[in-house]
Write a protein that holds these residues in place. Sequence first.
Motif, PDB file in Angstrom:
ATOM      1  N   LEU A  77       0.826  -1.205   0.000  1.00 15.76           N
ATOM      2  CA  LEU A  77       0.000   0.000   0.000  1.00 15.76           C
ATOM      3  C   LEU A  77       0.860   1.253   0.000  1.00 15.76           C
ATOM      4  O   LEU A  77       0.516   2.256  -0.597  1.00 15.76           O
ATOM      5  CB  LEU A  77      -0.908   0.001   1.237  1.00 15.76           C
ATOM      6  CG  LEU A  77      -2.019  -1.039   1.264  1.00 15.76           C
ATOM      7  CD1 LEU A  77      -2.736  -0.986   2.592  1.00 15.76           C
ATOM      8  CD2 LEU A  77      -2.994  -0.809   0.134  1.00 15.76           C
ATOM      9  N   LEU A  78       1.963   1.167   0.694  1.00 13.66           N
ATOM     10  CA  LEU A  78       2.790   2.357   0.822  1.00 13.66           C
ATOM     11  C   LEU A  78       3.704   2.564  -0.372  1.00 13.66           C
ATOM     12  O   LEU A  78       4.188   3.657  -0.603  1.00 13.66           O
ATOM     13  CB  LEU A  78       3.670   2.240   2.076  1.00 13.66           C
ATOM     14  CG  LEU A  78       2.954   2.334   3.405  1.00 13.66           C
ATOM     15  CD1 LEU A  78       3.886   1.908   4.509  1.00 13.66           C
ATOM     16  CD2 LEU A  78       2.483   3.748   3.639  1.00 13.66           C
ATOM     17  N   LEU A  79       3.942   1.476  -1.086  1.00 17.13           N
ATOM     18  CA  LEU A  79       4.984   1.503  -2.116  1.00 17.13           C
ATOM     19  C   LEU A  79       4.868   2.651  -3.122  1.00 17.13           C
ATOM     20  O   LEU A  79       5.837   3.353  -3.357  1.00 17.13           O
ATOM     21  CB  LEU A  79       5.010   0.157  -2.852  1.00 17.13           C
ATOM     22  CG  LEU A  79       6.344  -0.135  -3.530  1.00 17.13           C
ATOM     23  CD1 LEU A  79       7.442  -0.224  -2.490  1.00 17.13           C
ATOM     24  CD2 LEU A  79       6.251  -1.441  -4.293  1.00 17.13           C
ATOM     25  N   PRO A  80       3.704   2.860  -3.757  1.00 22.48           N
ATOM     26  CA  PRO A  80       3.651   3.905  -4.794  1.00 22.48           C
ATOM     27  C   PRO A  80       4.090   5.271  -4.272  1.00 22.48           C
ATOM     28  O   PRO A  80       4.966   5.900  -4.848  1.00 22.48           O
ATOM     29  CB  PRO A  80       2.177   3.932  -5.199  1.00 22.48           C
ATOM     30  CG  PRO A  80       1.594   2.672  -4.721  1.00 22.48           C
ATOM     31  CD  PRO A  80       2.384   2.222  -3.572  1.00 22.48           C
ATOM     32  N   LEU A  81       3.483   5.688  -3.167  1.00 26.75           N
ATOM     33  CA  LEU A  81       3.806   7.015  -2.660  1.00 26.75           C
ATOM     34  C   LEU A  81       5.253   7.090  -2.205  1.00 26.75           C
ATOM     35  O   LEU A  81       5.966   8.057  -2.462  1.00 26.75           O
ATOM     36  CB  LEU A  81       2.877   7.355  -1.487  1.00 26.75           C
ATOM     37  CG  LEU A  81       2.911   8.826  -1.076  1.00 26.75           C
ATOM     38  CD1 LEU A  81       2.504   9.690  -2.242  1.00 26.75           C
ATOM     39  CD2 LEU A  81       1.994   9.063   0.101  1.00 26.75           C
ATOM     40  N   LEU A  82       5.661   6.028  -1.547  1.00 25.11           N
ATOM     41  CA  LEU A  82       7.030   5.970  -1.061  1.00 25.11           C
ATOM     42  C   LEU A  82       8.012   6.113  -2.209  1.00 25.11           C
ATOM     43  O   LEU A  82       8.974   6.868  -2.138  1.00 25.11           O
ATOM     44  CB  LEU A  82       7.242   4.632  -0.344  1.00 25.11           C
ATOM     45  CG  LEU A  82       8.291   4.603   0.751  1.00 25.11           C
ATOM     46  CD1 LEU A  82       7.890   5.577   1.838  1.00 25.11           C
ATOM     47  CD2 LEU A  82       8.394   3.203   1.306  1.00 25.11           C
ATOM     48  N   LEU A 108      -4.349   7.704  -0.339  1.00 22.03           N
ATOM     49  CA  LEU A 108      -5.350   6.892   0.336  1.00 22.03           C
ATOM     50  C   LEU A 108      -4.780   5.561   0.817  1.00 22.03           C
ATOM     51  O   LEU A 108      -4.854   5.255   2.007  1.00 22.03           O
ATOM     52  CB  LEU A 108      -6.560   6.660  -0.582  1.00 22.03           C
ATOM     53  CG  LEU A 108      -7.723   5.895   0.045  1.00 22.03           C
ATOM     54  CD1 LEU A 108      -8.177   6.558   1.334  1.00 22.03           C
ATOM     55  CD2 LEU A 108      -8.889   5.813  -0.925  1.00 22.03           C
ATOM     56  N   PRO A 109      -4.165   4.745  -0.055  1.00 26.76           N
ATOM     57  CA  PRO A 109      -3.593   3.508   0.472  1.00 26.76           C
ATOM     58  C   PRO A 109      -2.484   3.752   1.495  1.00 26.76           C
ATOM     59  O   PRO A 109      -2.378   3.025   2.482  1.00 26.76           O
ATOM     60  CB  PRO A 109      -3.054   2.789  -0.764  1.00 26.76           C
ATOM     61  CG  PRO A 109      -3.039   3.788  -1.847  1.00 26.76           C
ATOM     62  CD  PRO A 109      -4.010   4.828  -1.513  1.00 26.76           C
ATOM     63  N   ALA A 110      -1.682   4.796   1.257  1.00 26.66           N
ATOM     64  CA  ALA A 110      -0.580   5.058   2.191  1.00 26.66           C
ATOM     65  C   ALA A 110      -1.114   5.445   3.569  1.00 26.66           C
ATOM     66  O   ALA A 110      -0.661   4.929   4.594  1.00 26.66           O
ATOM     67  CB  ALA A 110       0.322   6.150   1.634  1.00 26.66           C
ATOM     68  N   SER A 111      -2.085   6.330   3.619  1.00 25.64           N
ATOM     69  CA  SER A 111      -2.653   6.739   4.903  1.00 25.64           C
ATOM     70  C   SER A 111      -3.315   5.565   5.584  1.00 25.64           C
ATOM     71  O   SER A 111      -3.222   5.382   6.798  1.00 25.64           O
ATOM     72  CB  SER A 111      -3.717   7.823   4.714  1.00 25.64           C
ATOM     73  OG  SER A 111      -3.163   8.971   4.204  1.00 25.64           O
ATOM     74  N   LYS A 133       7.955   1.978  10.840  1.00 26.30           N
ATOM     75  CA  LYS A 133       6.817   2.846  10.553  1.00 26.30           C
ATOM     76  C   LYS A 133       7.182   4.305  10.762  1.00 26.30           C
ATOM     77  O   LYS A 133       6.817   5.164   9.963  1.00 26.30           O
ATOM     78  CB  LYS A 133       5.661   2.464  11.478  1.00 26.30           C
ATOM     79  CG  LYS A 133       4.425   3.300  11.263  1.00 26.30           C
ATOM     80  CD  LYS A 133       3.267   2.707  12.030  1.00 26.30           C
ATOM     81  CE  LYS A 133       2.094   3.676  11.988  1.00 26.30           C
ATOM     82  NZ  LYS A 133       0.935   3.163  12.692  1.00 26.30           N
ATOM     83  N   SER A 134       7.911   4.604  11.816  1.00 25.99           N
ATOM     84  CA  SER A 134       8.201   6.011  12.062  1.00 25.99           C
ATOM     85  C   SER A 134       9.181   6.558  11.033  1.00 25.99           C
ATOM     86  O   SER A 134       9.124   7.739  10.689  1.00 25.99           O
ATOM     87  CB  SER A 134       8.738   6.214  13.480  1.00 25.99           C
ATOM     88  OG  SER A 134       9.761   5.285  13.729  1.00 25.99           O
ATOM     89  N   ILE A 135      10.058   5.696  10.508  1.00 25.51           N
ATOM     90  CA  ILE A 135      10.950   6.157   9.444  1.00 25.51           C
ATOM     91  C   ILE A 135      10.126   6.561   8.240  1.00 25.51           C
ATOM     92  O   ILE A 135      10.339   7.612   7.628  1.00 25.51           O
ATOM     93  CB  ILE A 135      11.952   5.063   9.037  1.00 25.51           C
ATOM     94  CG1 ILE A 135      12.811   4.665  10.232  1.00 25.51           C
ATOM     95  CG2 ILE A 135      12.820   5.532   7.894  1.00 25.51           C
ATOM     96  CD1 ILE A 135      13.797   3.571   9.900  1.00 25.51           C
ATOM     97  N   ILE A 136       9.155   5.723   7.898  1.00 22.90           N
ATOM     98  CA  ILE A 136       8.337   6.011   6.733  1.00 22.90           C
ATOM     99  C   ILE A 136       7.502   7.264   6.959  1.00 22.90           C
ATOM    100  O   ILE A 136       7.338   8.096   6.062  1.00 22.90           O
ATOM    101  CB  ILE A 136       7.442   4.808   6.406  1.00 22.90           C
ATOM    102  CG1 ILE A 136       8.319   3.658   5.941  1.00 22.90           C
ATOM    103  CG2 ILE A 136       6.410   5.155   5.359  1.00 22.90           C
ATOM    104  CD1 ILE A 136       7.574   2.463   5.446  1.00 22.90           C
ATOM    105  N   GLU A 137       6.982   7.416   8.173  1.00 27.83           N
ATOM    106  CA  GLU A 137       6.220   8.626   8.456  1.00 27.83           C
ATOM    107  C   GLU A 137       7.084   9.850   8.239  1.00 27.83           C
ATOM    108  O   GLU A 137       6.629  10.874   7.720  1.00 27.83           O
ATOM    109  CB  GLU A 137       5.684   8.594   9.888  1.00 27.83           C
ATOM    110  CG  GLU A 137       4.472   7.709  10.049  1.00 27.83           C
ATOM    111  CD  GLU A 137       4.037   7.581  11.491  1.00 27.83           C
ATOM    112  OE1 GLU A 137       2.846   7.321  11.708  1.00 27.83           O
ATOM    113  OE2 GLU A 137       4.879   7.725  12.391  1.00 27.83           O
ATOM    114  N   ASN A 138       8.347   9.759   8.648  1.00 30.10           N
ATOM    115  CA  ASN A 138       9.242  10.895   8.454  1.00 30.10           C
ATOM    116  C   ASN A 138       9.549  11.138   6.987  1.00 30.10           C
ATOM    117  O   ASN A 138       9.684  12.278   6.549  1.00 30.10           O
ATOM    118  CB  ASN A 138      10.543  10.674   9.231  1.00 30.10           C
ATOM    119  CG  ASN A 138      10.356  10.924  10.713  1.00 30.10           C
ATOM    120  OD1 ASN A 138       9.533  11.744  11.096  1.00 30.10           O
ATOM    121  ND2 ASN A 138      11.090  10.219  11.530  1.00 30.10           N
ATOM    122  N   ILE A 139       9.654  10.071   6.215  1.00 30.22           N
ATOM    123  CA  ILE A 139       9.892  10.246   4.788  1.00 30.22           C
ATOM    124  C   ILE A 139       8.746  11.023   4.162  1.00 30.22           C
ATOM    125  O   ILE A 139       8.952  11.905   3.324  1.00 30.22           O
ATOM    126  CB  ILE A 139      10.067   8.890   4.076  1.00 30.22           C
ATOM    127  CG1 ILE A 139      11.357   8.223   4.535  1.00 30.22           C
ATOM    128  CG2 ILE A 139      10.084   9.070   2.573  1.00 30.22           C
ATOM    129  CD1 ILE A 139      11.629   6.905   3.837  1.00 30.22           C
TER     130      ILE A 139
END
Lengths: 279, 344, 258
Positions: free
Chosen positions: A19-24, C81-84, C95-101
């Motif tokens: 889920l995160l991959l695209p935005l990431l 939407l999927p990321a949130s 998770k917190s690393i990704i939140e910071n990114i």
Amino acid sequence: MEKEVRIKASITQLIPFFLLLPLLTLVFVLLFGSVIYVLASSSHSIAVSMLEVLPSSYFISAYITTLKVGLMVVLLSAILSYPLAVYGRFVNFKVERLLSVVVFIPLMINPLIRAFGWMIILGREGVLNSILMYFHIITHPLSILYTENAVVLGLLELFFPFMYLSLYSSLENIPEEYILAAQSLGAGTLRVFLDIILPLSITGLATGASIIMAGCAAAFVTPSILGGLKVKTLSVLLREYVDIFLDWNVATVIALVILATTLLIIGVINLVKKLVMRW
Amino acid sequence: MSTLELVNITHYYTKQNPVLRDLSLQVNRGELLALLGESGSGKTTILKIIAGFLKPQRGRVLIDGEDCTNTPPHKRGVGIVFQNYALFPHMTVLGNIIYGLKVRGVSKFEAAKIAMDLLERLDIRDLADRYPSQLSGGQQQRVAIARALAIRPKILLMDEPLSNIDPKLRSRVRTEIKKIQREFEITTIYVTHDQDDAFEIGNRIAILHDGRIEKVDTPMNILLNPETSYVASFIGYENIMPISRFKEHFKSLSKVLERKAEEGYSHVGIRAINLKLSDRELNNEEEIISVKGRIVLKAYRKDHVRNIVETSIATLEVHTPEDHFKEGDTVYIIINKKDLVFLK
Amino acid sequence: MRLVSSFVWVLLATTLFILLSPIIVPLTVAFSEREVISFPPTGFTLKWFYNAFKFKSLVDGFKLSLYIGFAASSIAMALSLPASYALFKYSFKGKSIIENIFLAPSLMPEIVLSYLLLIYLIAFARFPGSLALLLGHILIITPYAMRYVYASLVNLSKEIEEAAVSLGAHPVRAFLDVVVPNVKNGLVAGFITSFVVSFNAFSISLFLSYGAMPLPIAMWNYLQVRYDPTIAALSCMLILFTVTLTIIARRIVSLRGV
């Protein structure tokens, strides 16, 4: 059966990553990628250019201008917001309600339009001068436009909402009882402000300051229009070297300085906030 | 009516702190089992494991004898009534109840019939077209129950159903839930931290402590034979004393007490309501023993007087229906030997 | 006490003047007769409004800004939407690393990003200008989109999804049936806000627009050479446009209290 279960289990664990991959990917490749690329590909020429650019007069004056303007905006917005926020929070809520609506209006409107508006107001034949001359307060029109003060005013309008909102939200965390307690112990208004309100809302002040300083370093439209040819901030300088002088080495140095300064300011203020929290 | 069995469930979030340790539990057909435990004892984890939202690190879940540990939650047929009801805010009451049927491909017509029938039986027929935000807490709960029952679940889980109900209405709602459970003949696990709740409603009570089921039995049996000190104090035994101290005072019982100690019992317990106060020592009957003490505190409750009495064994609490003695009086506590329970 | 309150009212008046006058003044000048901008405005005419439409760069700029705003917002929302949802529902290592990114785009000054993308995407990777411009806009919109989507997810109780699954719905179906309808309001408001941010964005478009220029850049170019009420008239129309959109977004969010 066991293997099937194990595969399924590990797939379920991976769902959040899919889920995160695209935005990431987007953020990573574009944002971090561009920084890394620029640093890596021209690291030698950047290093060389830095020696040339950093000590130069045009760079130093732009840097100083940027800092000066930023600090002025922080100062003025704090002077304006503090009394209003405190009054609105503890004395008369109507003030807060009015401000909370009004403060959002400029945020919807293009900074270009607002800078244009300031041009009309601050020009030699502009609103301000017309009013001042009409009331005979001055005899000759003031030239405010294309000076540092004009840029400060323009950026003040731009960033005031952030300081106000940040201050107000930290004031909201101060229970009214603290004020009442201080007053019952004999503290006058000024003492209450200095001893109770200020220390407890300093994080709000710090947050507002960091947003403003970072914003002023990055702002382009307002300083470019209101500053004219004489007043240049770093971002205006950057654009000059990209579009007019086409000197990409210098431009890269300037861009990296803006980025580094922004991150430094935010980092320092976050550190200060953490120290204040502990104390 | 289905059976549920949890076999050797172990689950932990961090290796040092298992939430559930080798927990086993059997739920009989059609019974309402009250799962009683303090906050944080792992009740929610058990619910999630039964429903399938969590896979236990070790152990199995069996429904009707079939291992469904690896069955995903949407295929398990476990109905859940959440503590906060979790009604879908964007659907009407009817829409909420029909949802489970819709997902199973039941025709709209059939589903509506089933839903209306449930609404009728739960006495909320008029609410069909309302939205959850328009309902009171009690109404929302009934809708949540109806929604779970609509899919004819094999097992029904209820998570602290009374926590959001007005204290004055709790008794009534409890009775209603019991009625519904019996009428629909559905095997139910009722999670609660309130022992009055568990005692009133459960066919059996399972007491959860330290990640394990400490005791599971009918309310009566638990009351008469708590078996462990934790259970005894949890269900309200006011007086729990180490066997050694008891032995010191009652020399005549030393043989019996030694035997019990060899069997593994460490404490003796007795309920305050089973003790009596007298101004003289009564030792004549076989069953009676007494100990001398002094009343240090009296408190008045609705139905009895609470006497705190200091004795050489321990400070004991005695509940008397009448108020004969004053603070500071010397009294004899009369104990009937058959009221004593031995605890591990 | 009276002194304090009159001091405060003076401050309030000053603040209101500073915040609002740059917006109101162009509105009045837009109708002025004279070609030279002066205050107070004289006469009343709509000719500057017509004039705005005569300049191809302005009209094309408007169309481009609309297109980019729409495209960037759609893509940003679709990615957010999927990321949130992932951040809201799951907890996992890193998770917190990704939140910071995800926080990073709001730390980067827009103009620096614009310049870096110019070198990275256009000079190095040879992306077409329109694609680079779109990507730049998506990057700066993303923090806003994430904020709105995440806020509306947080308002939902997690149990709703579990309830739907326990009733027999496959997790994906549960998401569509139960999460999406309730997040809709937040999504729409987020989309509109993202659109307004993109529409008004300047610095990001400064270096990335080659040939085709979004409206703010076109207006800025116009101002370099001309100083007449045309821009005022255009400003007037734009103010109306963005304010209306923002009000609609606010209304949608307050409907059903999301």
